[in-house]
Design a protein around this motif. Structure first.
Motif, PDB file in Angstrom:
ATOM      1  N   SER A 188      53.181  60.230  63.465  1.00 12.22           N
ATOM      2  CA  SER A 188      52.739  61.229  63.450  1.00 12.22           C
ATOM      3  C   SER A 188      52.600  61.623  64.126  1.00 12.22           C
ATOM      4  O   SER A 188      52.315  63.036  64.146  1.00 12.22           O
ATOM      5  N   THR A 316      43.514  65.151  60.707  1.00 16.05           N
ATOM      6  CA  THR A 316      45.691  65.002  60.587  1.00 16.05           C
ATOM      7  C   THR A 316      45.392  66.501  59.609  1.00 16.05           C
ATOM      8  O   THR A 316      44.928  67.078  58.709  1.00 16.05           O
ATOM      9  N   ARG A 318      48.063  68.883  57.292  1.00 13.80           N
ATOM     10  CA  ARG A 318      48.672  68.374  55.734  1.00 13.80           C
ATOM     11  C   ARG A 318      49.456  70.268  55.727  1.00 13.80           C
ATOM     12  O   ARG A 318      49.351  70.747  56.920  1.00 13.80           O
ATOM     13  N   ARG A 367      49.919  65.365  67.483  1.00 11.81           N
ATOM     14  CA  ARG A 367      49.373  64.602  66.224  1.00 11.81           C
ATOM     15  C   ARG A 367      48.405  64.150  66.118  1.00 11.81           C
ATOM     16  O   ARG A 367      47.485  65.214  66.837  1.00 11.81           O
ATOM     17  N   LYS A 368      47.528  63.902  64.770  1.00 11.92           N
ATOM     18  CA  LYS A 368      48.446  63.069  63.546  1.00 11.92           C
ATOM     19  C   LYS A 368      49.002  63.922  62.626  1.00 11.92           C
ATOM     20  O   LYS A 368      47.972  65.161  62.042  1.00 11.92           O
ATOM     21  N   HIS A 370      50.520  64.607  58.400  1.00 14.04           N
ATOM     22  CA  HIS A 370      50.750  64.591  57.870  1.00 14.04           C
ATOM     23  C   HIS A 370      52.280  64.264  56.862  1.00 14.04           C
ATOM     24  O   HIS A 370      52.797  65.260  56.977  1.00 14.04           O
ATOM     25  N   SER A 371      53.317  63.222  56.428  1.00 19.83           N
ATOM     26  CA  SER A 371      54.627  63.602  55.987  1.00 19.83           C
ATOM     27  C   SER A 371      54.593  64.459  55.376  1.00 19.83           C
ATOM     28  O   SER A 371      55.495  64.857  55.591  1.00 19.83           O
ATOM     29  N   ASP A 372      53.921  64.816  54.047  1.00 18.80           N
ATOM     30  CA  ASP A 372      54.370  66.095  53.791  1.00 18.80           C
ATOM     31  C   ASP A 372      54.122  67.347  54.436  1.00 18.80           C
ATOM     32  O   ASP A 372      54.734  68.880  53.485  1.00 18.80           O
ATOM     33  N   SER A 373      54.006  67.383  55.420  1.00 20.30           N
ATOM     34  CA  SER A 373      54.647  68.894  56.469  1.00 20.30           C
ATOM     35  C   SER A 373      55.855  69.110  56.740  1.00 20.30           C
ATOM     36  O   SER A 373      56.413  69.553  58.023  1.00 20.30           O
TER      37      SER A 373
END
Length: 389
Positions: A188, A316, A318, A367-368, A370-373
């Motif tokens: 991440s 986290t 996003r 970090r962290k 999210h993969s959507d970013s």
């Protein structure tokens, strides 16, 4: 004169008779004391520090309370410190071929592979990549991420297996003599600057960037185990984020260490002492370097993490949280923050970040996320990264 001499004779005679009587009396008293000692042996009283420990453990605990300058080092400590001292005296072997080893702790795929590709573009020969534990398949990854995949047993957060994974990454990366700086990252993590900026910051810095601070609360020194004494005194117990970057000499002493590592392997876990919950990856390296080379580390991490929510895991981010202003604020931040476990919300410790004695931004990674970013970050990357140190 004759009468006087006659008067003194009885006195000398009585004095000579007293000597044997005194000797006999002393022998009798000594005999009685010895008999009493044998029949009624004295019971030892354990120190509170020895509660639940063996006699050997008790001696170690009591010895551990002594200041390190007062207590005599054990044979094992002397041997360990001699090896570490000589490794630290080795001059850096920096050349035009010196590389940074990027070591990823990832449970699966790397969601920010596109962003790292952009970061590494055109820098072949100046970096190496290691992934552990990896479930990646070459068909799914880019050309930058085919260097080295390291497989091992399951890694558990907060346990010594996490430290074992870090050491395994270091061992594999040390096989390449051109690797001169070692960076631990998670799946991440994202880069915050250009590769050139990052390379100069790490390769030409005068310290390893290892987080280490004193947390006097229950989740800091409150996790210290008396079983770790005498080698690891409570006053030297430190805490820090696991995301480090370190020079080759420091990577070597981590691999050479068995004495201090074994203490954490045996005792830094739940259920050893009362309700203490020692977390190995938060305490081993911060304590080890504080004890063995405190002047050789920064005491803060170059990986930004947001603990403002005061939970077990950091915040986290996003895609909706990402903006150019947000990223520039992180890349320009030159004050490190540590949150202790003192009080209900925890106290904050602040100190400035310096690079070779000069005030500089603290963070190279963050970090962290999210993969959507990922797509938003790839688009913004050229605008938030710095080009000079």
């Amino acid at each position: 004169m004759g009468e006087t001499q006659n008067l003194h004779l009885p006195l000398r005679t009585r004095s000579s008779l007293k000597k044997p009587l005194l000797i006999i009396l002393l022998i009798c008293i000594t005999s009685v004391l010895l008999i009493c000692t044998y029949m009624y042996p004295q019971h030892s009283v354990k120190s509170p520090a020895c509660e639940g420990l063996s006699s050997r453990g008790c001696q170690a605990a009591l010895s551990g309370w002594l200041d390190v300058h007062v207590r005599k080092h054990t044979d094992e400590e002397v041997a360990a410190r001699v090896v570490i001292r000589d490794i630290l005296r080795m001059p850096p072997a920096l050349t035009s071929r010196s590389k940074i080893a990027f070591m990823f702790l990832s449970p699966g795929t790397l969601p920010f592979e596109k962003l790292w590709d952009k970061f590494l573009q055109g820098q072949e020969g100046r970096f190496s990549i290691y992934i552990h534990p990896s479930r990646l398949r070459p068909v799914h990854i880019s050309r930058h991420f085919t260097d080295r995949e390291i497989h091992s047993d399951h890694v558990t957060w907060g346990r010594i297996s996490m430290v074992d994974a870090e050491r395994r990454l270091l061992a594999n990366a040390l096989e390449d003599p051109d690797n001169q700086h070692f960076v631990l990252l998670s799946e991440s993590c994202i880069p915050l600057h250009t590769f050139d900026y990052t390379y100069r910051y790490l390769i030409h810095g005068n310290v390893s960037f290892i987080d280490s601070f004193e947390d006097p609360g229950p989740h800091g020194t409150g996790r210290h185990m008396d079983h770790m004494l005498p080698e690891i005194p409570k006053q030297d117990f430190r805490k820090g984020a696991q995301w480090f970057t370190m020079k080759r000499q420091h990577a070597l002493i981590v691999m050479a260490d068995n004495l201090y590592y074994s203490k954490f392997r045996q005792y830094c876990r739940p259920g050893v002492e009362a309700n203490k919950n020692c977390i190995a990856d938060e305490h081993y390296l911060p304590t080890f370097f504080h004890m063995l080379d405190p002047g050789g580390i920064s005491n803060w991490s170059v990986t930004y993490v947001d603990w403002s929510e005061r939970r077990w895991h950091p915040k986290t981010y996003r895609a909706r949280d990402i903006s150019l202003k947000f990223l520039k604020n992180i890349t320009s931040d030159d004050m490190s923050v540590h949150v202790t476990s003192v009080g209900k919300r925890g106290d904050e410790l602040h100190w400035p970040c310096t690079w070779n004695g000069i005030r500089r931004p603290c963070y190279l990674f963050a970090r962290k996320f999210h993969s959507d970013s990922v797509n938003k970050l790839v688009k913004l990357f050229p605008n938030y990264t710095s080009t000079v140190v």
